[in-house]
Design a protein around this motif. Sequence first.
Motif, PDB file in Angstrom:
ATOM      1  N   ARG A  38       0.831  -1.213   0.000  1.00  0.00           N
ATOM      2  CA  ARG A  38       0.000   0.000   0.000  1.00  0.00           C
ATOM      3  C   ARG A  38       0.865   1.262   0.000  1.00  0.00           C
ATOM      4  NH1 ARG A  38      -4.530  -2.305   4.103  1.00  0.00           N
ATOM      5  NH2 ARG A  38      -5.900  -3.151   2.502  1.00  0.00           N
ATOM      6  N   ARG A  39       1.932   1.252   0.764  1.00  0.00           N
ATOM      7  CA  ARG A  39       2.839   2.401   0.774  1.00  0.00           C
ATOM      8  C   ARG A  39       3.493   2.598  -0.592  1.00  0.00           C
ATOM      9  NH1 ARG A  39       6.057   1.648   6.475  1.00  0.00           N
ATOM     10  NH2 ARG A  39       4.218   1.846   7.813  1.00  0.00           N
ATOM     11  N   SER A  40       3.893   1.497  -1.213  1.00  0.00           N
ATOM     12  CA  SER A  40       4.521   1.588  -2.534  1.00  0.00           C
ATOM     13  C   SER A  40       3.553   2.143  -3.562  1.00  0.00           C
ATOM     14  CB  SER A  40       5.006   0.215  -2.992  1.00  0.00           C
ATOM     15  OG  SER A  40       6.149  -0.144  -2.283  1.00  0.00           O
ATOM     16  N   LEU A  41       2.303   1.733  -3.473  1.00  0.00           N
ATOM     17  CA  LEU A  41       1.305   2.237  -4.405  1.00  0.00           C
ATOM     18  C   LEU A  41       0.977   3.698  -4.142  1.00  0.00           C
ATOM     19  CD1 LEU A  41      -1.005  -0.875  -4.584  1.00  0.00           C
ATOM     20  CD2 LEU A  41       0.247   0.143  -6.489  1.00  0.00           C
ATOM     21  N   ALA A  42       1.085   4.123  -2.895  1.00  0.00           N
ATOM     22  CA  ALA A  42       0.763   5.505  -2.550  1.00  0.00           C
ATOM     23  C   ALA A  42       1.859   6.479  -2.942  1.00  0.00           C
ATOM     24  CB  ALA A  42       0.486   5.615  -1.049  1.00  0.00           C
ATOM     25  N   ARG A  43       3.124   6.062  -2.758  1.00  0.00           N
ATOM     26  CA  ARG A  43       4.181   7.052  -2.999  1.00  0.00           C
ATOM     27  C   ARG A  43       5.522   6.435  -3.386  1.00  0.00           C
ATOM     28  NH1 ARG A  43       3.162   6.836   2.440  1.00  0.00           N
ATOM     29  NH2 ARG A  43       4.865   6.170   3.747  1.00  0.00           N
ATOM     30  N   GLY A  44       5.548   5.169  -3.681  1.00  0.00           N
ATOM     31  CA  GLY A  44       6.815   4.525  -3.995  1.00  0.00           C
ATOM     32  C   GLY A  44       6.950   4.172  -5.459  1.00  0.00           C
ATOM     33  N   ALA A  45       7.897   3.296  -5.732  1.00  0.00           N
ATOM     34  CA  ALA A  45       8.208   2.897  -7.106  1.00  0.00           C
ATOM     35  C   ALA A  45       7.056   2.172  -7.779  1.00  0.00           C
ATOM     36  CB  ALA A  45       9.449   2.014  -7.112  1.00  0.00           C
ATOM     37  N   ALA A  46       6.178   1.562  -6.998  1.00  0.00           N
ATOM     38  CA  ALA A  46       5.064   0.825  -7.588  1.00  0.00           C
ATOM     39  C   ALA A  46       3.899   1.728  -7.972  1.00  0.00           C
ATOM     40  CB  ALA A  46       4.585  -0.252  -6.612  1.00  0.00           C
ATOM     41  N   ALA A  47       3.965   2.976  -7.622  1.00  0.00           N
ATOM     42  CA  ALA A  47       2.857   3.891  -7.919  1.00  0.00           C
ATOM     43  C   ALA A  47       2.723   4.162  -9.414  1.00  0.00           C
ATOM     44  CB  ALA A  47       3.034   5.196  -7.158  1.00  0.00           C
ATOM     45  N   THR A  48       3.854   4.245 -10.096  1.00  0.00           N
ATOM     46  CA  THR A  48       3.846   4.505 -11.535  1.00  0.00           C
ATOM     47  C   THR A  48       4.925   3.655 -12.171  1.00  0.00           C
ATOM     48  OG1 THR A  48       5.411   6.334 -11.303  1.00  0.00           O
ATOM     49  CG2 THR A  48       3.063   6.896 -11.263  1.00  0.00           C
ATOM     50  N   GLY A  49       4.949   3.635 -13.445  1.00  0.00           N
ATOM     51  CA  GLY A  49       6.001   2.922 -14.147  1.00  0.00           C
ATOM     52  C   GLY A  49       5.713   1.448 -14.309  1.00  0.00           C
ATOM     53  N   PRO A  50       6.736   0.684 -14.625  1.00  0.00           N
ATOM     54  CA  PRO A  50       6.542  -0.716 -14.992  1.00  0.00           C
ATOM     55  C   PRO A  50       6.069  -1.616 -13.845  1.00  0.00           C
ATOM     56  CG  PRO A  50       8.881  -0.181 -14.942  1.00  0.00           C
ATOM     57  CD  PRO A  50       8.128   1.108 -14.761  1.00  0.00           C
ATOM     58  N   LEU A  51       6.271  -1.213 -12.607  1.00  0.00           N
ATOM     59  CA  LEU A  51       5.807  -2.046 -11.486  1.00  0.00           C
ATOM     60  C   LEU A  51       4.333  -1.850 -11.159  1.00  0.00           C
ATOM     61  CD1 LEU A  51       8.704  -1.860  -8.862  1.00  0.00           C
ATOM     62  CD2 LEU A  51       8.061  -3.785 -10.308  1.00  0.00           C
ATOM     63  N   ALA A  52       3.735  -0.782 -11.648  1.00  0.00           N
ATOM     64  CA  ALA A  52       2.362  -0.435 -11.259  1.00  0.00           C
ATOM     65  C   ALA A  52       1.338  -1.539 -11.559  1.00  0.00           C
ATOM     66  CB  ALA A  52       1.949   0.881 -11.889  1.00  0.00           C
ATOM     67  N   PRO A  53       1.288  -2.102 -12.765  1.00  0.00           N
ATOM     68  CA  PRO A  53       0.284  -3.149 -13.014  1.00  0.00           C
ATOM     69  C   PRO A  53       0.486  -4.382 -12.127  1.00  0.00           C
ATOM     70  CG  PRO A  53       1.166  -2.330 -15.080  1.00  0.00           C
ATOM     71  CD  PRO A  53       2.013  -1.750 -13.978  1.00  0.00           C
ATOM     72  N   TYR A  54       1.718  -4.755 -11.927  1.00  0.00           N
ATOM     73  CA  TYR A  54       2.017  -5.914 -11.069  1.00  0.00           C
ATOM     74  C   TYR A  54       1.612  -5.633  -9.623  1.00  0.00           C
ATOM     75  CZ  TYR A  54       4.842  -9.570  -8.812  1.00  0.00           C
ATOM     76  OH  TYR A  54       5.274 -10.626  -8.059  1.00  0.00           O
ATOM     77  N   ALA A  55       1.923  -4.452  -9.132  1.00  0.00           N
ATOM     78  CA  ALA A  55       1.553  -4.088  -7.767  1.00  0.00           C
ATOM     79  C   ALA A  55       0.039  -4.067  -7.608  1.00  0.00           C
ATOM     80  CB  ALA A  55       2.155  -2.727  -7.406  1.00  0.00           C
ATOM     81  N   GLN A  56      -0.678  -3.593  -8.609  1.00  0.00           N
ATOM     82  CA  GLN A  56      -2.141  -3.599  -8.561  1.00  0.00           C
ATOM     83  C   GLN A  56      -2.686  -5.026  -8.539  1.00  0.00           C
ATOM     84  OE1 GLN A  56      -4.322  -1.197  -8.068  1.00  0.00           O
ATOM     85  NE2 GLN A  56      -2.786   0.403  -8.032  1.00  0.00           N
ATOM     86  N   ARG A  57      -2.035  -5.902  -9.284  1.00  0.00           N
ATOM     87  CA  ARG A  57      -2.456  -7.315  -9.283  1.00  0.00           C
ATOM     88  C   ARG A  57      -2.253  -7.928  -7.897  1.00  0.00           C
ATOM     89  NH1 ARG A  57       0.198 -12.561 -11.924  1.00  0.00           N
ATOM     90  NH2 ARG A  57      -1.549 -13.950 -11.555  1.00  0.00           N
ATOM     91  N   LEU A  58      -1.146  -7.612  -7.258  1.00  0.00           N
ATOM     92  CA  LEU A  58      -0.909  -8.120  -5.905  1.00  0.00           C
ATOM     93  C   LEU A  58      -1.958  -7.591  -4.940  1.00  0.00           C
ATOM     94  CD1 LEU A  58       2.970  -7.835  -5.600  1.00  0.00           C
ATOM     95  CD2 LEU A  58       1.612  -9.916  -5.864  1.00  0.00           C
ATOM     96  N   LEU A  59      -2.256  -6.315  -5.029  1.00  0.00           N
ATOM     97  CA  LEU A  59      -3.266  -5.729  -4.160  1.00  0.00           C
ATOM     98  C   LEU A  59      -4.614  -6.418  -4.371  1.00  0.00           C
ATOM     99  CD1 LEU A  59      -3.979  -3.613  -2.035  1.00  0.00           C
ATOM    100  CD2 LEU A  59      -4.480  -2.045  -3.925  1.00  0.00           C
ATOM    101  N   ALA A  60      -4.964  -6.675  -5.609  1.00  0.00           N
ATOM    102  CA  ALA A  60      -6.216  -7.365  -5.909  1.00  0.00           C
ATOM    103  C   ALA A  60      -6.246  -8.764  -5.303  1.00  0.00           C
ATOM    104  CB  ALA A  60      -6.423  -7.443  -7.422  1.00  0.00           C
ATOM    105  N   ALA A  61      -5.094  -9.427  -5.266  1.00  0.00           N
ATOM    106  CA  ALA A  61      -5.043 -10.771  -4.687  1.00  0.00           C
ATOM    107  C   ALA A  61      -5.339 -10.743  -3.190  1.00  0.00           C
ATOM    108  CB  ALA A  61      -3.681 -11.400  -4.950  1.00  0.00           C
TER     109      ALA A  61
END
Length: 73
Positions: A38-61
């Motif tokens: 959640r922190r990464s999606l809010a303000r970290g590397a997973a918020a944008t860029g190539p990690l974003a779709p993967y991070a969203q998939r993890l959150l959905a899981a």
Amino acid sequence: GQSQQAQAVFERALAMAQPGAYVRTFVDEGAPLLELLRRSLARGAAATGPLAPYAQRLLAAWTDPAATGPALT
């Protein structure tokens, strides 16, 4: 007490796991990793860029196990 370091390590782990689309590896670790995600999606590397779709998939899981499809890696 080392949240910035934990965040950096977590984001490196996401980057390494993304090519294999690993989900269960993170989800099975429970609430502590969910908070890092959640922190990464809010303000970290997973918020944008190539990690974003993967991070969203993890959150959905975590929130809806059916969202990842029948096979969790």
